[in-house]
Design a protein around this motif. Structure first.
Motif, short mmCIF file in Angstrom:
data_model
loop_
_atom_site.label_atom_id
_atom_site.label_comp_id
_atom_site.label_asym_id
_atom_site.label_seq_id
_atom_site.Cartn_x
_atom_site.Cartn_y
_atom_site.Cartn_z
N SER A 1 -1.50 0.50 -8.32
CA SER A 1 -2.00 0.08 -7.01
C SER A 1 -1.96 1.24 -6.02
CB SER A 1 -1.18 -1.09 -6.47
OG SER A 1 0.13 -0.66 -6.15
N ARG A 2 -2.69 1.09 -4.91
CA ARG A 2 -2.71 2.14 -3.89
C ARG A 2 -1.32 2.40 -3.35
NH1 ARG A 2 -2.37 2.40 1.46
NH2 ARG A 2 -3.55 4.04 2.57
N THR B 1 -4.35 -3.29 -3.19
CA THR B 1 -5.09 -3.45 -4.45
C THR B 1 -4.75 -4.81 -5.06
OG1 THR B 1 -4.68 -1.09 -4.77
CG2 THR B 1 -5.69 -2.30 -6.60
N TYR C 1 -12.08 0.51 -5.72
CA TYR C 1 -10.81 0.16 -5.08
C TYR C 1 -9.95 1.36 -4.72
CZ TYR C 1 -11.84 -4.65 -6.43
OH TYR C 1 -12.41 -5.88 -6.56
#
Length: 363
Positions: free
Chosen positions: A196-197, A235, A171
């Motif tokens: 998260s991204r 994500t 991911y």
């Protein structure tokens, strides 16, 4: 002098199955069971005294298969002053008993059969069961339990690291490529706080203000990697939760291992001069040196270095085939935990010591 008796047992949680045999392999007391509690131990000591008198025995060879410590309570019975003068306690490597099963062609195995198999092995190899001048120091045993716990924590930590790397590769491959060596705390904190991204990229562009001890230029490196990478755009929440949980576990385990290693090095009952001497070897750390010394206990119980090698199971075992070809292997009959430490130490030494590296290259 009267012949010794052979008392063997196999343990399960909460009880043990026993067999009494003489050295001619005649079963004197067939399989019987005792509970692993104060009453069971009292009955066993009572029986030992009765057998000594009944069979006029000067020795009772008291043997168990090593089963990860479950046999320890029973083996301590032999230390009681009531029986310690004539009872000698031993434990056997499980591999020996496995081969004994094969040799005796046992079709089925239960605790009673196991006790009988052990007894027959002892009767065949009586010369290997002689009183030892060396007595185990309980301080060393207690410290070794901490060493085993540390190994367990390290294995858990490695498992979490491998699982987290796989998730990041799926991911957040750009973040995975920027992973700090040794899983630095700032990298774990970044995953814990953001996960998260989108969150990591936003925080990176602002210089990771919530994180401490971030190397200079690392925030910019991660921000650029995410901007130009192939990461999953959004994500999933479940993945974020998994990443954060894994990172928390790794950070906790790292701190726990560090705390326990510090305790081990400062409080272990080993000679500080011996630790310093071992640490003069490039690649040897205090934890490894302390671990090795805890399992050696006293150098005087070994005649030479080859006996120590045999004790740890790192001596060569040569197999010769019918055509005259030789095949050397490591025996692996000693302590597996120490072999693990020595294996890792060997590669650290190759990286740090040119002399040892030259020997490795030669062979």
């Amino acid at each position: 002098m009267s012949s010794p008796l052979i008392l063997t047992f196999d343990v399960s949680k909460g009880y043990g199955d026993f067999v009494l045999m003489n050295i001619e392999k005649h079963v004197l007391e067939d399989r019987f069971r005792l509970d692993d509690n104060a009453e069971g131990h009292r009955l066993l000591k009572q029986q030992m005294c009765a057998w000594k008198k009944q069979y006029k025995a000067d020795r009772i060879i008291y043997v168990a298969e090593s089963s990860g410590g479950y046999e320890d309570n029973w083996l301590r019975v032999a230390q009681d002053k009531l029986v310690s003068e004539f009872v000698e306690a031993y434990r056997l490597n499980a591999k020996i008993i496995y081969h004994e099963y094969e040799a005796q062609r046992r079709k089925s195995i239960d605790d009673g059969v196991s006790a009988l198999t052990i007894a027959e092995h002892v009767a065949k190899n009586l010369e290997n069961f002689a009183p030892k001048a060396f007595k185990e120091d309980p301080q060393y045993k207690a410290a070794r339990s901490l060493v085993r716990h540390l190994v367990s924590l390290e294995n858990d930590c490695t498992g979490h690291k491998n699982a987290l790397l796989k998730i990041l590769y799926q991911y957040l491959p750009s973040v995975e490529a920027c992973k700090a060596a040794g899983w630095a705390n700032y990298f774990l904190d970044m995953l814990i706080f953001y996960g998260s991204r989108k969150s990591i990229q936003l925080a990176a562009t602002k210089g990771f203000k919530r994180l401490s001890r971030v190397p200079k230029g690392k925030a910019e490196e991660i921000a650029d990697a995410l901007k130009n990478g192939i990461d999953v755009q959004d994500t999933p929440d479940f993945v974020v939760a998994t990443i954060q949980s894994k990172a928390r576990q790794i950070k906790y385990l790292k701190e726990e291992i560090k705390t326990l290693e510090k305790m081990l090095c400062s409080s272990a009952p080993v000679n500080a001069e011996h630790v310093n001497l071992l640490c003069s070897l490039k690649g040897m750390g205090r934890v490894t040196a302390t671990t090795i010394l805890l399992f050696i206990e006293d150098f005087n119980r070994f005649d030479d270095a080859s006996h120590i090698a045999s004790f740890f199971g790192v001596q060569p075992r040569i197999k010769k085939s019918g055509d005259g070809a030789y095949k050397p292997k490591m025996s692996k009959q000693g302590n597996g935990l120490v072999r693990r430490e020595l294996y890792l130490l060997a590669f650290r030494c190759l990286d740090n010591d040119p002399y040892l590296r030259s020997i490795y290259a030669k062979h």
